[in-house]
Design a protein around this motif. Sequence first.
Motif, PDB file in Angstrom:
ATOM      1  N   CYS A  67      -2.379   8.152  -1.570  1.00 58.10           N
ATOM      2  CA  CYS A  67      -1.109   7.719  -0.981  1.00 58.10           C
ATOM      3  C   CYS A  67      -0.535   6.588  -1.837  1.00 58.10           C
TER       4      CYS A  67
ATOM      5  N   CYS B 296      -4.916   4.903   4.252  1.00 61.43           N
ATOM      6  CA  CYS B 296      -5.790   6.074   4.352  1.00 61.43           C
ATOM      7  C   CYS B 296      -6.891   5.865   5.389  1.00 61.43           C
TER       8      CYS B 296
ATOM      9  N   CYS C  84      -8.446   1.739   1.095  1.00 63.63           N
ATOM     10  CA  CYS C  84      -6.983   1.780   1.273  1.00 63.63           C
ATOM     11  C   CYS C  84      -6.689   1.707   2.769  1.00 63.63           C
TER      12      CYS C  84
ATOM     13  N   SER D  20      -0.180   3.459  -1.184  1.00 62.88           N
ATOM     14  CA  SER D  20      -1.007   2.246  -1.137  1.00 62.88           C
ATOM     15  C   SER D  20      -2.294   2.395  -1.943  1.00 62.88           C
ATOM     16  N   CYS D  21      -2.786   3.627  -2.112  1.00 62.79           N
ATOM     17  CA  CYS D  21      -3.967   3.844  -2.967  1.00 62.79           C
ATOM     18  C   CYS D  21      -3.626   3.461  -4.407  1.00 62.79           C
TER      19      CYS D  21
HETATM   20 ZN   LIG Z   1      -4.197   5.499   0.569  1.00 63.92          ZN
END
Ligand SMILES: [Zn+2]
Length: 367
Positions: A196, A275, A272, A198-199
């Motif tokens: 994602c 996630c 994360c 943010s990852c």
């Molecule tokens: Zn993520």
Amino acid sequence: MESLGKVIAEVIALEIGFAMAFETDSEMNATNDRYSRQVLFQEIGAAGQKKLAAARAVIVGCGATGSALASLLARSGVGMLRIVDRDYVEPSNLQRQTLFDENDARESAPKAIAAARQIARFNSQIAVEPHVADLIPANVDSLLGVCDLILDGTDNFETRYLVNDYALKNSVAWIYAAAVGSYALTMNVLPGETACLSCIFPESPRGTIETCETAGILYSAVNLVASLAATEALKFLVGARSKMRRTLLSWDVWTNERAELAAGAWQRRTGCPTCSGDFVHLAGEGRPHITLCGRNSVQIHERQRPVDFAEMSVRLKPHGNVRHNEFVLKFWRDPYEMTLFPDGRAIIKGTTDTAIARSLYARYVGS
Ligand SMILES: [Zn+2]
């Protein structure tokens, strides 16, 4: 050269073939004719076109990238487009924001409204739902709900993290797209199948990445990123999910540097928060009441009361120039320019000082 000549000959033959096919096919009605070239593309075909007609996509932000995305998807026949944008059209937008014209800039038309009007001129067969609003945690469910796919036309990470949280929480796919200077950047986020946002970007790159206010922007970089993202959207909507890119792709149209960073399920970052189901951006206020728009403007959105433009015009007249239409009210008092929306939100141009903006708003609109 021989092979290039052969390709050109084949393209010409194809074009002649198309022309003859449509001249002789009297049964082709107007609706089918509109998408005929796209239907001939085998990966879409009649079945894919039908899926597009039933599809619903949301475009968050309708500036340069959002305009190009909306135009591509509307012309492709995506049945319902919801366009969310908080801003109004200005002359400096016209270099790259293709859904708008000089008249929209003259009347400071909200971008979502101007986009819907323009799309209706070239494709009245699809539904466009314009929303003049700033996407915040309080309205994210209503603005992003009931849709198949979310596309990123924003210019800020704050909103992107909010979209990312919403998408992961509700298992909705979204496509990140950004362009600045000559540089285009895009990534598909398929919950459960890819990393994602943010990852890949644990922290907002704000402050390190230049914005289009400081670095300028090439319209061609915008068009590139929108074309890439819109094509991924078409794949998703016709059910060709396996064909979608699982990388973060960056492409500089000026230097021709191109890079891809793997962003599949294996690249999901341990820890994360998004996630792991910790949706901090959905939970928080998301942004302070006053936000800098990043262009010598401050947005005020703390007052959630509708404004009567006619009444407000009378009240403001003794203090400066004022005019309004059904969508916005503009008030000029040197060196400031205030644009007021019917829901009480305002963008004050001529300062980046939130205290000045807030006091102007309190003095002329009310607190
Ligand atoms: Zn993520």
